[in-house]
Structure formats: C-alpha cells, structure tokens
Design an enzyme around this catalytic site. Structure first.
Site, PDB file in Angstrom:
ATOM      1  N   ARG A  44      57.396  66.100  24.275  1.00 11.88           N
ATOM      2  CA  ARG A  44      57.694  64.952  25.147  1.00 11.88           C
ATOM      3  C   ARG A  44      58.359  65.424  26.443  1.00 11.88           C
ATOM      4  O   ARG A  44      57.979  65.007  27.534  1.00 11.88           O
ATOM      5  CB  ARG A  44      58.583  63.929  24.408  1.00 11.88           C
ATOM      6  CG  ARG A  44      57.839  63.206  23.282  1.00 11.88           C
ATOM      7  CD  ARG A  44      58.601  61.991  22.766  1.00 11.88           C
ATOM      8  NE  ARG A  44      59.788  62.318  21.993  1.00 11.88           N
ATOM      9  CZ  ARG A  44      59.811  62.583  20.688  1.00 11.88           C
ATOM     10  NH1 ARG A  44      58.670  62.566  19.998  1.00 11.88           N
ATOM     11  NH2 ARG A  44      60.937  62.851  20.064  1.00 11.88           N
ATOM     12  N   LYS A 134      66.704  49.506  33.928  1.00  9.14           N
ATOM     13  CA  LYS A 134      65.592  48.560  33.728  1.00  9.14           C
ATOM     14  C   LYS A 134      65.772  47.759  32.445  1.00  9.14           C
ATOM     15  O   LYS A 134      66.260  48.294  31.440  1.00  9.14           O
ATOM     16  CB  LYS A 134      64.272  49.318  33.651  1.00  9.14           C
ATOM     17  CG  LYS A 134      63.068  48.427  33.348  1.00  9.14           C
ATOM     18  CD  LYS A 134      61.805  49.231  33.102  1.00  9.14           C
ATOM     19  CE  LYS A 134      61.269  48.935  31.714  1.00  9.14           C
ATOM     20  NZ  LYS A 134      59.977  49.565  31.447  1.00  9.14           N
ATOM     21  N   LYS A 217      60.691  43.542  39.247  1.00  7.61           N
ATOM     22  CA  LYS A 217      59.483  44.237  38.765  1.00  7.61           C
ATOM     23  C   LYS A 217      58.577  43.224  38.070  1.00  7.61           C
ATOM     24  O   LYS A 217      58.701  42.984  36.872  1.00  7.61           O
ATOM     25  CB  LYS A 217      59.891  45.363  37.798  1.00  7.61           C
ATOM     26  CG  LYS A 217      58.715  46.093  37.162  1.00  7.61           C
ATOM     27  CD  LYS A 217      59.136  47.422  36.555  1.00  7.61           C
ATOM     28  CE  LYS A 217      58.006  48.058  35.775  1.00  7.61           C
ATOM     29  NZ  LYS A 217      58.247  49.442  35.414  1.00  7.61           N
TER      30      LYS A 217
HETATM   31  P1  13P Z   1      52.965  49.948  33.002  1.00  5.42           P
HETATM   32  O1  13P Z   1      52.831  50.244  34.473  1.00  5.42           O
HETATM   33  O2  13P Z   1      52.211  50.892  32.133  1.00  5.42           O
HETATM   34  O3  13P Z   1      52.704  48.506  32.699  1.00  5.42           O
HETATM   35  O4  13P Z   1      54.475  50.232  32.623  1.00  5.42           O
HETATM   36  C1  13P Z   1      55.459  49.746  33.432  1.00  5.42           C
HETATM   37  C2  13P Z   1      56.648  49.445  32.640  1.00  5.42           C
HETATM   38  O5  13P Z   1      57.673  50.064  32.826  1.00  5.42           O
HETATM   39  C3  13P Z   1      56.585  48.389  31.630  1.00  5.42           C
HETATM   40  O6  13P Z   1      57.874  48.046  31.228  1.00  5.42           O
END
Ligand code: 13P
Length: 336
Positions: A44, A134, A217
C-alpha cells in the site's frame, strides 16, 4: 484574510487539485486485489509513495488526503509521509470520518460516523502535519431518497465535524456525495444535490463555521448510471455550475469535485467544461480518487518496480486534470 482561507487557496492555486489517496484499508484492498496485487501494508505504501514522488505531484497536486494508516507510515525511503508531501510542495490532509453506517430510522440510507473522540484525533493529526481534513456524507437517490432524515442528520454531522476541525486550525473539506448509482434523471440529481448542499450550509452557519476556510467537495450533476436518459457533458457542466451558484454561499473559496465513478477522461472533460461555464467567484478544481489513480494502478500492477512508468501515467492524468481546472484541456492534448 484568515489563515484557514490562505490554506484553502494554497491547496487549489493555479489549477492545482487534490489527490484523494485516503482509501481505507478495506477499500484499498479491493482496489489492489482487482489488479491482482496482494494488499500488504508494504504494497500500500509502495504504490502511494510511487505517486507521491512523481513530478506531477509538485506541478499539479496542492493537497493529498491520506488515510490514518498512511499518515503514520514511513516510505520505503524512510521518510514520514507528511514530510515527503511538504517537500513535494503539497499539503497533507487526512480523512477523519470512520465510515458510513446504516441510518437508524431509515435502514436503506447511511449516516457517517466518527464524531466521538474527534477533537483528540484532530490534535494528533495536526501534530503529524495535517493541515486539512475530509469527512464524506453519502446519499442515494430514488423516489423517496434521500429522506429529510438523511439530509438533516448528515448535514448536522458534517457541520459538527467542520466546527471541530476549524477549532483545531485545519481546513475542513465538506463532502456531501449524492451517488450516481440508480436510474434517476439528471433533473432529480440536480434537485436532490441542491437540497443536500443547501442544508449543509444551513448547518455549517448554525455551527459558526467560517465559510472562508472551507472547501466543498460535491458530486457533479449527472443522470443515474442506469438511466436511459444520459445528458451531454455540456449539460452536466451547465447544471453543475447552476446548482452550485444557487446553493453555495459566495464566501466559500473553493470547490473540488469528486469523480464518483466517472471514467478518468469523463471526469476531466466535465471539469474542463465546468470551468468554461464558471461565472462564479469559486475556484472549481478536483479532488479525485479513482479518476487520478486508476490507470496508474493498472500500470503499476504489471510491474510494481516500474516507478518511472507508473509515474509517467500519473503525471499525464494529473496534468490533464490541472488543465481542466483552468478550462484549458482539450481532446487533442489528452491524446498527444
Ligand atoms: P472518487 O474521485 O474516486 O469518487 O473519490 C473521491 C473521494 O475521496 C470520495 O470520498
């Protein structure tokens, strides 16, 4: 200008975007097994280190969202990950939610958990070098969903999270993801996404979150992946800009889209068109997971010692996304 506002702008400056490399160990295991690589802690970090040391990192990626395991790992070269990112000119971020669980009262929907003990975990992550975070709320669309309960409870959790993050002097990425799974129309996606985002900002304001120090986001406005009425990329871009213009307070400095299962090129083309139509003051960039990493992962899986080859694939993708974040991408550039 507040410090948090400066950090948010720095992450997204000059068309830079965010690499969402925060797959949980469970999700990363699925991704690695899909390309027949064993999911060990060593593999990973090996894949992630390959991306983090690529040229495209310093040129295109303003921030990287990490997972708990990764922020505490040393690279194979013996370096702490946040230190490596900072040397590459990028800011370390951290996913702090603990995942989406069944929502009591509406068992087909989800509520994101992770508020208990969050204040202490944030301090730990900040000490490790994280400057942003996030949290993802997730919503599915059908006739009855997302329910008022799911819209309300996820917005409440996102706001409590964001307030705690700012208290700890970090920038919260607020991610309400309305999924593209299902056969709903783009119009339904527009209506539901607007409702979800408006509720999030209502709660953020109630919790006294400084909107100048937040990055939103969101998903783009798309018809459901099983819908027979797909819309054009131009329509997606126009509807996405309209939705955000109507739902996001103007103090928010930046919006960084998730890719949500779109192909790499579709996510790039849509972002490019969004920037062509963007008549707001928001920076519109990317925070992609799959749409930045998919091809690089496939390439790497063929020979995990081919660092240069994997980096070339990643560099191309990151460059295309950064051009799109400036409205300067084209099919010709993509294919040459
Ligand atoms: P994706 O761009 O693969 O949707 O992932 C973004 C993400 O951080 C989802 O929480």
């Amino acid at each position: 200008m507040s410090e948090l506002n400066k950090v948010a702008l720095k992450i997204l400056e000059n068309g830079k975007g965010i690499l969402a490399a925060d797959e949980s160990t469970g999700t990363m295991t699925k991704r690695l097994e899909s390309v027949k690589v064993k999911s060990t802690a060593e593999n990973r970090i090996k894949f992630r280190e390959t991306l983090f040391t690529a040229k495209g990192m310093s040129e295109c990626i303003g921030g990287v969202i990490l997972y708990d395991e990764t922020i505490k790992q040393k690279t194979n070269a013996g370096k702490e990950v946040p230190k490596l990112l900072s040397e590459m000119g990028s800011i370390a971020g951290i996913k702090v939610d603990t995942g989406a669980k069944q929502l009591a009262g509406s068992p087909n929907e989800k509520i994101t958990e992770g508020l208990d003990g969050l204040r202490d975990r944030l301090k730990e992550y900040s000490n490790l070098g994280a400057q942003f975070t996030k949290w993802r709320g997730v919503y599915n669309i059908s006739k009855e969903y997302p329910s008022r309960l799911s819209i309300h409870s996820n917005a409440h959790a996102l706001a409590r999270y964001a307030a705690l993050v700012q208290e700890c002097d970090m920038v919260p990425i607020v991610e309400p993801e309305v999924l593209m799974d299902g056969d709903h129309s783009a119009d339904d996606c527009f209506k539901k996404t607007s409702e979800v985002i408006k509720k999030c900002f209502e709660e953020l304001l109630l919790h006294k979150v400084d909107l100048t120090g937040v990055i939103l986001k969101p998903n783009m406005i798309l018809a459901g992946s099983e819908s027979n009425n797909q819309i054009s990329n131009e329509e997606t871009a126009k509807l996405t800009v309209k939705c955000l213009k109507e739902s996001v307070p103007s103090e928010v400095p930046g919006i960084a889209f998730l890719s949500g299962g779109q192909s790499e090129v579709q996510a790039t083309e849509n972002l490019n068109l969004i920037n062509k139509f963007n008549d707001t003051n928001f920076i519109m960039s990317y925070s992609y997971g799959r749409a930045l990493q998919q091809s690089a992962l496939k390439h790497w899986a063929k020979d995990i010692s081919d660092v240069e080859g994997t980096q070339a694939v990643f560099d191309h993708r990151a460059k295309m996304c950064t051009l799109a974040a400036q409205g300067k991408w084209s099919k010709d550039i993509e294919n040459n």
